[in-house]
Scaffold this active site. Structure first.
Site, PDB file in Angstrom:
ATOM      1  N   ALA A 125       0.840  -1.190   0.000  1.00  0.00           N
ATOM      2  CA  ALA A 125       0.000   0.000   0.000  1.00  0.00           C
ATOM      3  C   ALA A 125       0.874   1.239   0.000  1.00  0.00           C
ATOM      4  CB  ALA A 125      -0.921   0.009   1.221  1.00  0.00           C
ATOM      5  N   GLY A 156       0.583   5.434   1.241  1.00  0.00           N
ATOM      6  CA  GLY A 156      -0.174   6.471   1.928  1.00  0.00           C
ATOM      7  C   GLY A 156       0.369   7.840   1.605  1.00  0.00           C
ATOM      8  N   GLY A 184       4.385   7.517   3.134  1.00  0.00           N
ATOM      9  CA  GLY A 184       5.258   6.380   2.899  1.00  0.00           C
ATOM     10  C   GLY A 184       4.626   5.295   2.053  1.00  0.00           C
ATOM     11  N   LYS A 198       8.461  -0.285   5.681  1.00  0.00           N
ATOM     12  CA  LYS A 198       7.922   1.021   5.320  1.00  0.00           C
ATOM     13  C   LYS A 198       9.049   1.927   4.855  1.00  0.00           C
ATOM     14  CE  LYS A 198       4.996   4.734   7.144  1.00  0.00           C
ATOM     15  NZ  LYS A 198       4.187   5.194   8.299  1.00  0.00           N
ATOM     16  N   ASP A 254      -3.078  11.893  15.001  1.00  0.00           N
ATOM     17  CA  ASP A 254      -3.787  11.588  13.749  1.00  0.00           C
ATOM     18  C   ASP A 254      -4.627  10.325  13.920  1.00  0.00           C
ATOM     19  OD1 ASP A 254      -4.563  12.127  11.165  1.00  0.00           O
ATOM     20  OD2 ASP A 254      -2.900  11.051  10.238  1.00  0.00           O
TER      21      ASP A 254
END
Length: 900
Positions: free
Chosen positions: A25, A27, A30, A47, A140
């Site tokens: 994935a 984002g 990262g 990551k 967050d």
């Protein structure tokens, strides 16, 4: 998913010890890949920072700070960081791989069921409480950063915007990152600011989850996260789409402000749940941050919301219903077989070693060792009981044999178990043949401390092949229904494969007969076949530690990580204790072991395991004794003693009393020390522990040595030697022979002392006990030094120093270097003697052996007054443990004083 940009990693790349498997994935900041850790045989998340941010200094700082923050957050509800690497200029963070579904996906299907929502909120609040306790705020929190595992647990992710309360990192208010689809990044700035969004003044977070005070320009606090938790709670309970999505007709923040001003409806409408839950969410969404509850208060409030109605009411209702249906007998059954115990008042349960009654003796390791260990392992997940550890390495086999010998008098056996452990319940078990069939059956009986049968269950194998990984969970599931027929069954830990348990049982059988060398490959095989079975990995690591093997550190870290992943808090605590002991052996001057023991203590408190807490406090006491901080030692040992005295655990009480005796001895309070040791010896007798009996007798004999009574000491050491041999404790036998050599040295029988040291050296080489080899070589060299054979002594002491530099403690090495320094001085190499003494002092400070060697250097330099002062210092320390040299030092004092 965001569009994938140019990738710094490709499948097949090797980053450190990790192999990249696939892109997962991307984002706002990262990119995440799935990787494989070949060393620990587990998946990891890798990551990296996105290429379009890689040149930004603030982005790099934030990415590195996320790793640093996550590394210090140690909680099951927070994704763990394993490593931080530089891969050809690309920063890579290796993290825990967590299977699951983002909460944001689940909310797209509507509100969560109330029990599921309550569990989710409680686990997120627990994770926030752990972060806030370490001074970290997330900043967050939102549904896409909360992962729900297949087991239903919540995992808090993405600390990319997190910061310490008191430490503002680079770019804390400087950069924003694109948010995931459906969760728009903030566009708010501080009032009065006309700066671009990427300039200082930007509010960090995601629109809809940002606390009102941040919009007013105030700094983020722990209360900021609690506001976001209130938004998450509302979404989970009411099923609203996440703030910022097109399906939300009115922005979430505006709805909350309207409701607070009295001009709008409640923002989460008619969400399901009790009134207390709605009040809790309202408090979380309060505009005043000081009025919001803390994360820990949220946990406590949710616990109260989920707590059952008054036990009295439930008991009456259960009685009425069950009497109406099936009569008094069914009602009694519904209360369970131990109604006096519950999750709030757990029964102390001891598992007696299971006996193999089948005609196949080859099943003994699996039946008596593996099955017993598995029973204890699974029973730790039962809320009604607290397992009492009654067995110690090297002590099991004689105790199991004693139990088998008295099995005919079961009442006496139960009384003995209760007396030494303080148990409320005793589990007895046997593996027996089924008449007319080759298949074995595992039978368990649960009796109380008065010997009354409370429950019995059995599990018959379908084939003649006994498989403990199937039999133990099967019979315990049946037993749990008996213990709590109306309660929810606990989640049993995963079982290792049969092949792993066979190797585990064989390794433990050899280990408990004292054969570590043959046990090690079996325990290694068990760990490799079952890398997620924390007890097996931990035992393998502890054996590596006992042998001084360099693989002990990564193996114990593996054990801790595995226990943490499987939520086995007992094994995690034991693994942390092992790491602390390893740190102690590596450098006794360091405080590195204290944080490890404090982490373990937190786990003990979380599980309300007083025995485990006392054990850890005892280890902390040992640490402070080594540091000669007598007040801190007392602060740890006194509450530990109170705990085990209250529970009745005589074995653990023995160990704590020995440490209190050591503290008194090093303070020069010999009679007080002797009193502690004698109390410990009495408890060891009640505990029927040859191991603890040997330990306490050993300490009493050392007192005799230090008081100048080698004859009585030698007699006691011979009894200790017999106990060690009966136990099959080869290492303990070597250590006792060393002490017998010291007794002979004190009596002036140098030939007998040398013979005993030679016997130790031979035995230690046979078992590859490197530390003991080094100690034996030191003793032989010291004996030659005392007899004036300096060249031969020098050779032995150099051999000893080389071995102890690899495997010994700082004190061991310092003693050998001091003896070597004296030999060099007496051979007129004063410069080398001074160098060796400086090295010894750097390792262990000023000890009697160092004072004695320094006295020789001063004497040979003609500074006899200073030399006599040094000898006086060698005699003065109550912690000298140097009784064999006492007469030698007194003789030097007399001789040098006459010359002066």
């Amino acid at each position: 998913m965001a569009t994938q940009t140019a990738s710094p990693l490709q499948p097949g790349d090797v980053v450190g010890r990790y192999q990249v498997e696939a892109f997962v994935a991307e984002g706002g900041m990262g990119r995440v890949y799935r990787g494989w850790d070949g060393s620990l045989e587990r998946h990891v998340a890798l990551k990296t920072i996105r290429a379009d941010h890689a040149s930004q200094r603030a982005a790099l700082s934030r990415f590195q700070r996320e790793a640093q923050i996550l590394a210090k957050l140690d909680h099951a509800g927070i994704c763990h960081v394993y490593d931080w690497l530089d891969h050809h200029g690309t920063l890579v963070m290796a993290m825990e791989w967590v299977e699951g579904t983002p909460l944001s996906k689940l909310l797209e299907q509507g509100p969560l069921p109330l029990p599921k929502a309550l569990r989710l909120l409680r686990e997120v609040a627990l994770a926030l409480a752990a972060a806030h306790a370490k001074g970290v705020i997330h900043r967050d929190l939102k549904p896409s950063n909360i992962l729900i595992t297949p087991e239903g647990s919540a995992k808090l992710l993405d600390f990319g915007l997190a910061k310490d309360f008191e430490v503002a990192g680079p770019g804390d208010r400087g950069d924003t990152w694109p948010a995931p689809p459906g969760e728009e990044g903030t566009t708010a700035t501080c009032p009065g600011s006309d700066e671009p969004l990427t300039q200082p003044g930007t509010v960090m977070g995601t629109r809809g989850f940002i606390a009102p005070e941040l919009l007013l320009g105030e700094s983020a606090t722990a209360a900021t996260d609690l506001y976001a938790l209130g938004v998450v709670a509302s979404l989970a309970l009411a099923g609203d789409p996440p703030p910022g999505t097109e399906r939300t007709p009115v922005p979430w923040t505006r709805r909350v402000l309207k409701w607070r001003s009295g001009s709008g409806p409640h923002p989460h409408g008619h969400a399901a749940g009790p009134h207390a839950l709605r009040n809790l969410v309202d408090r979380l969404l309060c505009l005043d941050p000081s009025a919001r509850p803390t994360a820990q208060e949220v946990v406590e409030a949710l616990d109260q919301i989920q707590a059952p109605t008054s036990p009295v009411w439930w008991a009456a209702a259960a009685a009425a219903v069950t009497l109406a249906l099936t009569g008094l007998g069914t009602w009694a059954y519904g209360r369970g077989v131990i109604p006096e115990f519950s999750a709030s008042r757990q029964a102390r349960l001891v598992v007696a070693p299971v006996r193999n009654l089948t005609p196949d003796p080859g099943r003994t390791p699996e039946a008596e060792i593996t099955t017993t260990d598995l029973l204890e392992h699974i029973l730790r997940s039962f809320p009604q009981v607290k397992v009492v550890q009654d067995r110690d390495p090297g002590d099991d086999r004689p105790r199991a044999a004693a139990m088998a010998a008295t099995a005919g008098d079961e009442a006496a056996l139960i009384r003995r178990l209760v007396a030494r452990t303080g148990a409320d319940l005793v589990m007895l078990g046997e593996l027996a043949p089924v008449p007319g069939s080759g298949a074995p059956v595992l039978r368990l009986r649960l009796v109380d401390r008065e010997g009354r049968l409370r429950a019995s269950r059995e599990s018959a194998a379908a084939t003649p092949d006994y498989e403990p990984n199937l039999a133990v969970p099967s019979v315990l599931k049946e037993l749990n229904r008996t213990l709590s027929p109306l309660g929810r069954s606990p989640e049993f830990p995963a079982m290792p494969p049969k092949e792993a348990l066979e190797a585990y049982g064989t390794g433990l059988d050899l280990l408990r007969h004292g054969d570590r060398m043959r046990a090690l490959p079996f325990l290694e095989r068990a760990a490799l076949l079952a890398p997620r079975f924390a007890p097996g990995v931990r035992v393998y690591g502890s054996v590596l530690y006992s042998r001084g093997d360099a693989k002990a550190l990564p193996t114990l870290m593996w054990a801790v990580a595995t226990a943490r992943e499987s939520r086995d808090r007992y094994s995690e605590a034991e693994g942390l204790i092992g790491l602390a002991l390893l740190a102690r052996r590596t450098d006794r001057k360091s405080d590195e072991e204290v944080p490890l023991l404090e982490q373990a203590l937190e786990l003990g408190r979380a599980t309300r395991d007083t025995d485990l807490q006392a054990k850890i406090l005892n280890e902390l006491g040992t640490h402070w004794i080594h540091k000669e901080d007598w007040t801190a030692a007392e602060r740890s040992l006194t509450p530990a003693l109170e705990m085990v005295t209250a529970t009745g655990n005589r074995g653990l009480r023995t160990d704590i009393l020995v440490n209190l005796g050591n503290r008194a001895k090093y303070l020069g309070r010999t009679q007080e020390a002797r009193g502690f040791y004698q109390d410990a010896l009495a408890d060891a007798g009640v505990a029927e522990s040859p191991l603890y009996t040997a330990l306490t007798q050993n300490n009493l004999a050392i007192l005799d040595l230090e008081e100048g009574r080698p004859g009585p000491a030698e007699k006691t050491f011979l009894e200790v030697l017999r106990l060690r041999r009966d136990l099959g404790d080869a290492e303990g036998e070597c250590r006792t022979l060393l002490l017998l050599g010291i007794a002979a040295h004190m009596k002036g029988d140098f030939d007998q002392a040398a013979a005993r040291y030679d016997a130790v050296l031979e035995e230690a080489r046979k078992h590859d006990f490197l530390l003991i080899q080094g100690r034996a070589l030191y003793r032989l060299g010291d004996l030659l030094r005392a007899r004036g054979r300096l060249p031969a002594a020098t050779i032995r002491l150099m051999e000893a120093s080389a071995l102890l530099a690899k495997k010994g403690t700082a004190q061991n090495r310092a003693e050998a270097l001091a003896a070597l320094a004296e030999c060099k001085a007496r051979q007129r190499d004063l410069a080398e003697a001074e160098r060796l003494l400086d090295e010894a002092r750097g390792l262990a400070g000023d000890r009697p052996q160092i004072w004695r060697a320094r006295a020789w250097v001063l004497h040979l330099r003609g500074r006899d007054k200073e030399a006599l002062d040094a000898l006086a210092s060698a005699l003065a320390s109550p912690r000298s443990e140097d009784s064999e040299h006492h007469e030698e030092v007194l003789s030097l004092v007399s001789s040098w004083r006459k010359r002066s």
